[in-house]
Design an enzyme around this catalytic site. Structure first.
Site, mmCIF file in Angstrom:
data_model
loop_
_atom_site.group_PDB
_atom_site.id
_atom_site.type_symbol
_atom_site.label_atom_id
_atom_site.label_comp_id
_atom_site.label_asym_id
_atom_site.label_seq_id
_atom_site.Cartn_x
_atom_site.Cartn_y
_atom_site.Cartn_z
ATOM 1 N N ASP A 25 23.142 -5.656 -102.500
ATOM 2 C CA ASP A 25 23.528 -6.665 -103.485
ATOM 3 C C ASP A 25 23.143 -8.034 -102.920
ATOM 4 O O ASP A 25 23.662 -8.457 -101.884
ATOM 5 C CB ASP A 25 25.032 -6.582 -103.744
ATOM 6 C CG ASP A 25 25.435 -7.329 -105.002
ATOM 7 O OD1 ASP A 25 24.562 -7.925 -105.650
ATOM 8 O OD2 ASP A 25 26.638 -7.313 -105.329
ATOM 9 N N ASP A 119 19.116 -8.150 -108.956
ATOM 10 C CA ASP A 119 19.660 -8.493 -107.637
ATOM 11 C C ASP A 119 20.466 -7.380 -106.976
ATOM 12 O O ASP A 119 21.094 -7.622 -105.944
ATOM 13 C CB ASP A 119 20.516 -9.754 -107.731
ATOM 14 C CG ASP A 119 21.708 -9.596 -108.665
ATOM 15 O OD1 ASP A 119 21.722 -8.629 -109.448
ATOM 16 O OD2 ASP A 119 22.614 -10.446 -108.612
ATOM 17 N N GLU A 120 20.462 -6.171 -107.526
ATOM 18 C CA GLU A 120 21.174 -5.093 -106.839
ATOM 19 C C GLU A 120 20.549 -3.738 -107.160
ATOM 20 O O GLU A 120 19.952 -3.544 -108.216
ATOM 21 C CB GLU A 120 22.665 -5.093 -107.179
ATOM 22 C CG GLU A 120 22.995 -4.832 -108.617
ATOM 23 C CD GLU A 120 24.496 -4.704 -108.851
ATOM 24 O OE1 GLU A 120 25.187 -4.027 -108.057
ATOM 25 O OE2 GLU A 120 24.981 -5.284 -109.851
#
Length: 375
Positions: A25, A119-120
């Site tokens: 993350d 983003d993860e």
């Protein structure tokens, strides 16, 4: 003797085959990209958002978060909480470029990558491509490579399944690495509040508290029948998660369940004035996903009233829309099925595609109408 630990799935011959899952993350991703690319922003409270009465925060740097600024917060609220914040309009082209570079680092270690957003992502490193001996070392190496090559910071969680790995990645944010070993899962989970369970939002947490469930230990102590009585089929999932059980595999290249675009008006407007924006949103959806759009069986129109009630209208035609004009025409026809008086005002409109069908299976025509009152 075969393992009886539910965290460790069994292979066909009964031998234990523990998974090694890493959840990566990125920390304050959009804001971090802005600070990386503009040295003048480093150390300053940065809020990624368009300015305006209806704008919401896309991301906030940790300097801004100290003032209480959070993602999805109205931009006006963020400005009030942190008057000294630097507001930056989002640049998704650059964020996607950074996300692709991060994905390239992941691919050095495994092909089993399931992105959740820019983003993860989940990574299954049960067998990794670099020959590193432990999943923890894989996660540590990935974080080091992201920092050294991209000048960005990632947090990571390592665990025997996706559920635990996601909780772990949030445990020592920012710039953290946390590992949950199979034998530690129960003792780790029991004291946590139910809000720590991914997918349990404020509404569900409030429902749980109303029936005396505040911690995962409280969930654990209820039997399956009780949880089903309170939460229906979701009770089965909660029963498993309270025991640290999650057999869901990492699924690379997962097909999109839906594609949509929406916008909030500067002022509340009547339904008759929404046509231009519906046309623009349909074009945006088609242009951004034309390859997948041809597999989408269902067109969805979403509206939100000034009172925050959400209304959806949808249509599954005999064949998927084959052009932007056809998508637009269907979306506009759905607007005709919104049965509100001429004085009703709306604050948001959205257009979407869903019900993706990759195989050549005849669809069933359907009309779906829903009105969701705000919580």
């Amino acid at each position: 003797m075969p393992s009886q630990n539910p965290l460790i799935p069994l292979s066909v011959n009964g031998a234990p085959t523990p998974r090694k899952i890493v959840h990566i993350d990125m920390d304050a991703f959009y804001a971090s990209v802005e600070q990386r690319d503009n040295p003048d922003l480093r150390g300053r409270p940065v809020v990624v958002a368009w300015r305006g009465n209806r704008s919401v925060v896309c991301a906030a740097s940790y300097e801004a978060r100290r003032f209480g600024v959070r993602s999805a917060m109205p931009a006006l609220t963020a400005e009030r909480l942190c008057p000294g914040a630097v507001f930056i309009p989002p640049d998704f082209v650059r964020y996607k470029e950074a996300s692709r570079a991060i994905r390239g680092i992941f691919e050095r270690h495994t092909d089993l990558i399931e992105p959740l957003s820019l983003d993860e992502a989940y990574l299954d490193v049960t067998e990794n491509k670099t020959g590193l001996p432990t999943a923890t070392l894989v996660a540590k190496t990935i974080r080091q490579q992201i920092r050294a090559e991209l000048n960005l910071v990632a947090s990571a969680g390592v665990a025997p399944n996706k559920f635990l790995a996601k909780i772990a990645s949030d445990w020592k944010k920012p710039d953290g690495l946390f590992v949950i070993q199979p034998h530690e899962a129960q003792s780790f989970l029991q004291p946590l509040t139910v809000g720590r369970i991914p997918g349990v939002g404020q509404v569900t947490e409030s429902r749980m508290k109303a029936v005396g469930i505040a911690t995962i230990s409280d969930l654990f102590n209820l039997d399956l029948a009780q949880l089903e009585a309170h939460f229906g089929r979701y009770g089965i999932r909660l029963h498993q998660l309270a025991r640290g059980i999650d057999h869901n595999p990492v699924v690379p290249n997962r097909a999109s369940k839906s594609i949509s675009a929406e916008d909030t008006f500067e002022r509340d407007i009547p339904l008759a004035e929404t046509e231009l924006l519906i046309r623009r949103l349909a074009e945006k959806v088609w242009r951004g996903s034309s390859e997948n759009a041809r597999c989408a069986r269902t067109v969805v129109l979403k509206l939100k009233t000034r009172e925050f009630a959400t209304i959806t209208r949808s249509l599954t035609p005999l064949s998927p829309p084959c052009s932007c004009n056809e998508l637009t025409a269907i979306a506009l026809s759905l607007r005709e099925r919104v049965e509100f008086g001429p004085h009703q005002l709306f604050r948001l409109v959205g257009v979407g595609l869903s019900n993706f069908q990759l195989e050549d299976i005849p669809p069933t025509p359907a009309h779906l109408d829903n009105i969701h009152q705000p919580n």
